[in-house]
Design a protein around this motif. Structure first.
Motif, mmCIF file in Angstrom:
data_model
loop_
_atom_site.group_PDB
_atom_site.id
_atom_site.type_symbol
_atom_site.label_atom_id
_atom_site.label_comp_id
_atom_site.label_asym_id
_atom_site.label_seq_id
_atom_site.Cartn_x
_atom_site.Cartn_y
_atom_site.Cartn_z
ATOM 1 N N LEU A 97 78.173 24.899 -23.600
ATOM 2 C CA LEU A 97 79.154 24.930 -22.513
ATOM 3 C C LEU A 97 78.503 24.656 -21.159
ATOM 4 O O LEU A 97 79.116 24.064 -20.277
ATOM 5 C CB LEU A 97 79.876 26.292 -22.468
ATOM 6 N N GLY A 98 77.253 25.111 -21.010
ATOM 7 C CA GLY A 98 76.535 24.868 -19.758
ATOM 8 C C GLY A 98 76.008 23.451 -19.630
ATOM 9 O O GLY A 98 75.476 23.070 -18.597
ATOM 10 N N GLY A 99 76.141 22.650 -20.694
ATOM 11 C CA GLY A 99 75.673 21.260 -20.655
ATOM 12 C C GLY A 99 74.223 21.105 -21.075
ATOM 13 O O GLY A 99 73.618 20.044 -20.874
ATOM 14 N N GLU B 90 88.372 20.546 -17.075
ATOM 15 C CA GLU B 90 88.130 21.411 -18.236
ATOM 16 C C GLU B 90 86.636 21.667 -18.409
ATOM 17 O O GLU B 90 86.203 22.799 -18.625
ATOM 18 C CB GLU B 90 88.676 20.760 -19.521
ATOM 19 N N LYS B 91 85.841 20.599 -18.294
ATOM 20 C CA LYS B 91 84.378 20.718 -18.459
ATOM 21 C C LYS B 91 83.795 21.654 -17.401
ATOM 22 O O LYS B 91 82.969 22.519 -17.692
ATOM 23 C CB LYS B 91 83.738 19.324 -18.369
ATOM 24 N N LEU B 92 84.269 21.483 -16.169
ATOM 25 C CA LEU B 92 83.757 22.308 -15.073
ATOM 26 C C LEU B 92 84.128 23.777 -15.246
ATOM 27 O O LEU B 92 83.333 24.664 -14.961
ATOM 28 C CB LEU B 92 84.285 21.800 -13.722
ATOM 29 N N ASP B 93 85.341 24.022 -15.732
ATOM 30 C CA ASP B 93 85.775 25.410 -15.960
ATOM 31 C C ASP B 93 84.902 26.102 -17.003
ATOM 32 O O ASP B 93 84.509 27.259 -16.846
ATOM 33 C CB ASP B 93 87.249 25.463 -16.394
ATOM 34 N N LYS B 94 84.606 25.385 -18.096
ATOM 35 C CA LYS B 94 83.768 25.955 -19.164
ATOM 36 C C LYS B 94 82.342 26.189 -18.634
ATOM 37 O O LYS B 94 81.708 27.192 -18.933
ATOM 38 C CB LYS B 94 83.677 25.008 -20.367
ATOM 39 N N GLU B 95 81.876 25.219 -17.857
ATOM 40 C CA GLU B 95 80.542 25.288 -17.263
ATOM 41 C C GLU B 95 80.434 26.518 -16.350
ATOM 42 O O GLU B 95 79.462 27.260 -16.395
ATOM 43 C CB GLU B 95 80.363 24.017 -16.426
ATOM 44 N N LYS B 96 81.471 26.715 -15.532
ATOM 45 C CA LYS B 96 81.485 27.835 -14.576
ATOM 46 C C LYS B 96 81.464 29.181 -15.301
ATOM 47 O O LYS B 96 80.887 30.158 -14.808
ATOM 48 C CB LYS B 96 82.711 27.733 -13.672
ATOM 49 N N ASP B 97 82.080 29.236 -16.491
ATOM 50 C CA ASP B 97 82.084 30.482 -17.275
ATOM 51 C C ASP B 97 80.674 30.979 -17.594
ATOM 52 O O ASP B 97 80.429 32.171 -17.650
ATOM 53 C CB ASP B 97 82.843 30.293 -18.614
ATOM 54 N N VAL B 98 79.762 30.037 -17.850
ATOM 55 C CA VAL B 98 78.402 30.443 -18.255
ATOM 56 C C VAL B 98 77.339 30.298 -17.155
ATOM 57 O O VAL B 98 76.275 30.880 -17.251
ATOM 58 C CB VAL B 98 77.924 29.686 -19.534
ATOM 59 N N THR B 99 77.655 29.499 -16.089
ATOM 60 C CA THR B 99 76.664 29.315 -15.021
ATOM 61 C C THR B 99 77.074 30.008 -13.730
ATOM 62 O O THR B 99 76.221 30.291 -12.872
ATOM 63 C CB THR B 99 76.443 27.820 -14.704
ATOM 64 N N GLY B 100 78.373 30.245 -13.551
ATOM 65 C CA GLY B 100 78.838 30.879 -12.310
ATOM 66 C C GLY B 100 79.255 29.894 -11.242
ATOM 67 O O GLY B 100 79.735 30.272 -10.181
ATOM 68 N N ILE B 101 79.067 28.601 -11.490
ATOM 69 C CA ILE B 101 79.422 27.590 -10.483
ATOM 70 C C ILE B 101 79.713 26.263 -11.157
ATOM 71 O O ILE B 101 79.299 26.018 -12.291
ATOM 72 C CB ILE B 101 78.258 27.434 -9.446
ATOM 73 N N TYR B 102 80.438 25.389 -10.459
ATOM 74 C CA TYR B 102 80.643 24.016 -10.943
ATOM 75 C C TYR B 102 79.365 23.248 -10.596
ATOM 76 O O TYR B 102 79.022 23.111 -9.439
ATOM 77 C CB TYR B 102 81.837 23.356 -10.243
ATOM 78 N N ILE B 103 78.690 22.740 -11.624
ATOM 79 C CA ILE B 103 77.433 22.018 -11.359
ATOM 80 C C ILE B 103 77.613 20.507 -11.456
ATOM 81 O O ILE B 103 77.181 19.770 -10.584
ATOM 82 C CB ILE B 103 76.322 22.463 -12.341
ATOM 83 N N SER B 104 78.260 20.042 -12.519
ATOM 84 C CA SER B 104 78.288 18.590 -12.760
ATOM 85 C C SER B 104 79.368 17.861 -11.957
ATOM 86 O O SER B 104 79.566 16.671 -12.116
ATOM 87 C CB SER B 104 78.460 18.305 -14.257
ATOM 88 N N GLY B 105 80.077 18.564 -11.084
ATOM 89 C CA GLY B 105 81.093 17.916 -10.256
ATOM 90 C C GLY B 105 81.534 18.883 -9.192
ATOM 91 O O GLY B 105 81.158 20.063 -9.204
ATOM 92 N N HIS B 106 82.332 18.403 -8.248
ATOM 93 C CA HIS B 106 82.753 19.269 -7.144
ATOM 94 C C HIS B 106 84.012 20.015 -7.550
ATOM 95 O O HIS B 106 84.954 19.394 -8.012
ATOM 96 C CB HIS B 106 82.987 18.426 -5.894
#
Length: 200
Positions: A112-114, A184-200
């Motif tokens: 999920l974090g990429g 969707e990708k950013l939301d899943k990413e934020k769940d495990v990293t705490g922030i949107y990393i791969s996009g704004h």
């Protein structure tokens, strides 16, 4: 002085110091963006345990800063990578790590974090989608890992070990599903990293 002259190294150290507090991580990651520092998501072939700075001067997310990923699994990944080189794909990772080194939750957080995106073999949604036998492909991967290592142990102790080695456990077919939208990708990413990393 450090923040002015070594901004990436300074922020990587500050982030590492706050990795157990997701709200602080979020705050400092936003500060990185304000300073114009590139922050890259986790990557099983480049990340270390803590936040670090890559050769291009970008801050790389630390594997143990991912929600649900502890120090133990990260140590196993780094030790194997340092000893035998980068991983070629998720199957390579699972067959090279000792059985039980990483579990379903750890795999899920990394996916999920990429952390597996660098392999280019699967998109994130495929890891979470149901496989032909299980509720998610991640679950199928865990079962594959268990079967692979059990087979390897039995082959090593068998008279027909050399023959059995050739008939190894078959890699499961990844599910076919649509890719997640950027949101969707950013939301899943934020769940495990705490922030949107791969996009704004």
């Amino acid at each position: 002085y450090l923040k002015a002259h070594y901004p990436a190294e300074f922020m990587a150290a500050v982030l590492t110091n706050s990795k157990s507090d997701i709200s602080k991580i979020t705050f400092f990651l936003q500060e990185c963006k304000r300073m114009g520092l590139d922050v890259l998501g986790p990557d099983v072939n480049e990340s270390v345990s803590d936040f670090s700075v890559n050769p291009s001067g970008q801050v790389r997310f630390g594997l143990s800063a991912l929600k649900g990923v502890g120090e133990g699994p990260v140590e196993s990944i780094l030790e194997e990578r340092n000893t035998n080189g980068k991983f070629k794909g998720v199957f390579d990772l699972l067959t090279r790590l000792d059985q039980g080194a990483i579990n379903k939750r750890v795999l899920e957080s990394i996916a999920l974090g990429g952390g597996f995106d660098g392999f280019g073999e699967l998109h994130s949604a495929q890891y979470i989608a149901p496989s032909e036998k299980y509720d998610s492909f991640i679950e199928h991967l865990v079962k594959f890992s268990v079967a692979y290592h059990s087979h390897k142990i039995s082959a090593a102790t068998s008279l027909f070990g050399a023959i059995q080695e050739e008939v190894m456990v078959k890699e499961p077919e990844p599910p076919v599903c649509r890719e997640w939208s950027l949101i969707e990708k950013l939301d899943k990413e934020k769940d495990v990293t705490g922030i949107y990393i791969s996009g704004h």
